[in-house]
Design a protein around this motif. Structure first.
Motif: not given
Length: 326
Positions: A274-278
């Motif tokens: 989730a954090e890398f995609v964001k």
């Protein structure tokens, strides 16, 4: 009474062995090491140093970039594979480390599928076929025809055996039957210099280093390796548009992505994804991607795992046909 005591002891053991870290609860509580398996200053390193701070900001802990170059990215990926699967060591893999090296190295010290937990790809990129402007060709079809007419004439440079720019050339040979001689160098930089100098006929190179030379006229671009035109070079046709059918199915799809050791708890995998995609949607990251001619490419861990299996199978016949071994 005895049964009650047994249940009490069992519950006590579970309570003692359970920890929030084991399940991913409370993650992260300390810095995360992001292993980049190439030298500082290279494309993967530059990307990591832009994305890392955004992920660190979201997670609330530092993300420390650790460069571990060697063995075509293998040295760094071995370190990731052998790390404790707690989410505090991750790595930057790419097409080479996970789809090419398994077929290139006789004894690869890691399994590209079993030893890693895919998190997400970050970017995709393309190679562009460039020639010295003095070569009498305007299209890929012209180059292929010239190679077939004079089998000793056409040479193609690369950054070394088994690199993506070497194998991009091998794909062209494979799908067209054009005879071309491979000239390996120690890195893409000196290879490109010799193409510009005219001592080598052509080369497949990443857009970020070739585009300035194309614009200045010291190189002529013939085609990009992707199925669609690159938004960073919309005037350059694809191989398919150049009459080379099947090229994009064989040798396109180059990427960088994030991996963790196998066995990382699902909740940590989901959080990292989730954090890398964001982070990839942050304005400063998008600006850097434009500078490096990358395209954002993210997906779920399961989708990434499926893509890895496809790529691993796709590159096997290409590596074998090239004869490259390490």
């Amino acid at each position: 009474m005895k049964a009650v005591c047994v249940r009490f002891v069992a519950c006590a053991i579970i309570a003692l062995t359970y920890s929030p870290a084991a399940s991913g609860q409370g993650y992260p509580t300390r810095p995360i090491t992001w292993v980049v398996p190439f030298a500082a200053g290279g494309p993967t390193d530059v990307l990591a140093r832009v994305v890392g701070p955004k992920v660190a900001e979201a997670l609330g802990v530092p993300v420390i970039i650790e460069n571990r170059p060697g063995a075509g990215g293998g040295t760094g990926m071995v370190a990731v594979a052998k790390a404790k699967p707690d989410g505090y060591t991750i790595g930057m893999g790419h097409t080479g480390t996970h789809a090419i090296n398994p077929h290139l190295y006789k004894s690869l010290p890691y399994d590209p599928l079993a030893d890693f937990q895919p998190i997400t790809p970050l970017v995709s990129y393309v190679n562009v076929l460039v020639v010295h402007p003095g070569l009498p060709v305007k299209t890929v079809a012209d180059l292929v025809a010239l190679a077939k007419a004079d089998p000793q004439r056409i040479t193609f440079a690369s950054g070394g055996w088994g690199t993506t720019n070497h194998l991009s050339g091998e794909v062209l040979k494979m799908v067209t039957g054009a005879p071309m001689t491979h000239v390996p160098y120690r890195g893409s930089g000196p290879a490109l210099v010799d193409v510009m100098g005219g001592s080598v006929s052509c080369m497949f190179d990443i857009l970020v280093t070739s585009l300035p030379q194309i614009r200045e006229g010291t190189l002529r671009a013939l085609a990009v390796t992707s199925a669609k035109r690159s938004p960073h070079a919309p005037d350059i046709p694809t191989m398919s548009e150049s009459g080379i059918e099947g090229y994009d199915r064989a040798g396109s799809g180059l990427w960088f992505g994030v991996f963790a050791p196998a066995g990382v708890p699902e909740s940590i995998v989901a959080r990292l994804n989730a954090e890398f995609v964001k982070a990839m949607g942050a304005p400063e990251v998008e600006a850097q991607m434009r500078l490096q001619a990358y395209d954002r490419w993210t997906m779920s861990p399961d989708q990434f795992a499926a893509q890895l299996r496809i790529d691993l199978a796709k590159w096997e016949p290409i590596v074998k046909a090239s004869g490259a071994k390490q």
